[in-house]
Design a protein around this motif. Sequence first.
Motif, PDB file in Angstrom:
ATOM      1  N   ILE A  60       0.781  -1.162   0.175  1.00  0.00           N
ATOM      2  CA  ILE A  60       0.030  -0.042  -0.096  1.00  0.00           C
ATOM      3  C   ILE A  60       0.816   1.217  -0.206  1.00  0.00           C
ATOM      4  N   ILE A  61       1.731   1.406   0.804  1.00  0.00           N
ATOM      5  CA  ILE A  61       2.642   2.565   0.780  1.00  0.00           C
ATOM      6  C   ILE A  61       3.571   2.494  -0.364  1.00  0.00           C
ATOM      7  N   ALA A  62       4.219   1.275  -1.065  1.00  0.00           N
ATOM      8  CA  ALA A  62       4.800   1.587  -2.311  1.00  0.00           C
ATOM      9  C   ALA A  62       3.740   2.050  -3.257  1.00  0.00           C
ATOM     10  N   GLY A  63       2.526   1.698  -3.422  1.00  0.00           N
ATOM     11  CA  GLY A  63       1.803   2.020  -4.609  1.00  0.00           C
ATOM     12  C   GLY A  63       1.289   3.576  -4.305  1.00  0.00           C
ATOM     13  N   CYS A  64       1.023   3.902  -3.028  1.00  0.00           N
ATOM     14  CA  CYS A  64       0.699   5.390  -2.767  1.00  0.00           C
ATOM     15  C   CYS A  64       1.741   6.272  -3.087  1.00  0.00           C
ATOM     16  N   MET A  65       3.114   5.931  -2.853  1.00  0.00           N
ATOM     17  CA  MET A  65       4.157   6.774  -3.293  1.00  0.00           C
ATOM     18  C   MET A  65       4.247   6.757  -4.839  1.00  0.00           C
ATOM     19  N   LEU A  66       4.295   5.572  -5.362  1.00  0.00           N
ATOM     20  CA  LEU A  66       4.391   5.776  -6.773  1.00  0.00           C
ATOM     21  C   LEU A  66       3.542   6.523  -7.608  1.00  0.00           C
ATOM     22  N   VAL A  67       2.155   6.646  -6.843  1.00  0.00           N
ATOM     23  CA  VAL A  67       1.212   7.648  -7.660  1.00  0.00           C
ATOM     24  C   VAL A  67       1.339   9.006  -6.987  1.00  0.00           C
ATOM     25  N   PHE A  68       1.441   9.301  -5.624  1.00  0.00           N
ATOM     26  CA  PHE A  68       1.613  10.534  -5.157  1.00  0.00           C
ATOM     27  C   PHE A  68       2.481  11.495  -5.697  1.00  0.00           C
TER      28      PHE A  68
END
Length: 304
Positions: free
Chosen positions: A228-236
């Motif tokens: 979740i953290i990795a996906g959120c950072m890759l989007v944000f």
Amino acid sequence: MSTVNQKLFRMLPSGRKLVIGVPFLWLFLFFMLPFFLVMKISFSEAALAIPPYSEIYSYAEQKFQLLLNLGNYAMLAGDELYFSAYLGSLKVALLSTLMCLVVGFPMAYAISKASKEAQNVLLLLIMMPTWTAILIRVYAWMGILSNNGLLNSFLLWTGLISQPLEILNTNTAVYIGVVYAYLPFMVLPLYANLVKHDQSLLEAASDLGSSNFNNFWKITVPLAKNGIIAGCMLVFIPVVGEFVIPELLGGPETLMIGRVLWQEFFNNRDWPVASALAVVMLAILIIPILLFNRSQAKEMEARA
């Protein structure tokens, strides 16, 4: 082996140093060096020249002078336009990341539960849109969301609406475009995490009388934290500086830092102010970047 050969052998980098040094050299050439150039420009003054800024240093008569212009940063702090652009970018990035998470988590979970053959097909379908240039995909959404586009034509045909909806050139269109463009960056890290979960934990919880929802909320979601953290950072992180989607799908009220950067660089030709904007934007993104690196380090430690 002679003494000279031994010294030459010691001077040569070891395999470990070479493997570590190549990525650092890559980062220095294509990240740190351009960043230092942009930072140097941010301390200069606009000038009628090519390039349109003055140098911050001079050497004459054996004297080296360094002149740092802090007025560009003072202008950013005193102008509400730039403050609103930063807030608008953070707002769009945050809401888009949440929407990508809400849409992407069920997709990644369903793919992880599918058979091996189906997983490959579903992942291919997730990745296929990214093989087309972002500009072409955004132009396609312009045709879909316009007043006489496919979406309004379909809704008018079904009788759900009596007149076309105003979607294009609004914030809604920007959110649709951003979620569509960056959804794969959320799904793939989540899938890579979910597919490695130990299914025996869910079976044990079910044997103890736990419901499927309770298993999902208390076992699957906590275990998927790194994904979740990795996906959120890759989007944000990239959405904060997004330019193409707000420019083509957004309206005048869509104020994001990417559009302001473009205007300062190419319309106003004020490279010092634009560089200061870029430096401040990178400073804002340092926090999520550090959080992302920390989560990645923890994941690597867990694998070891």
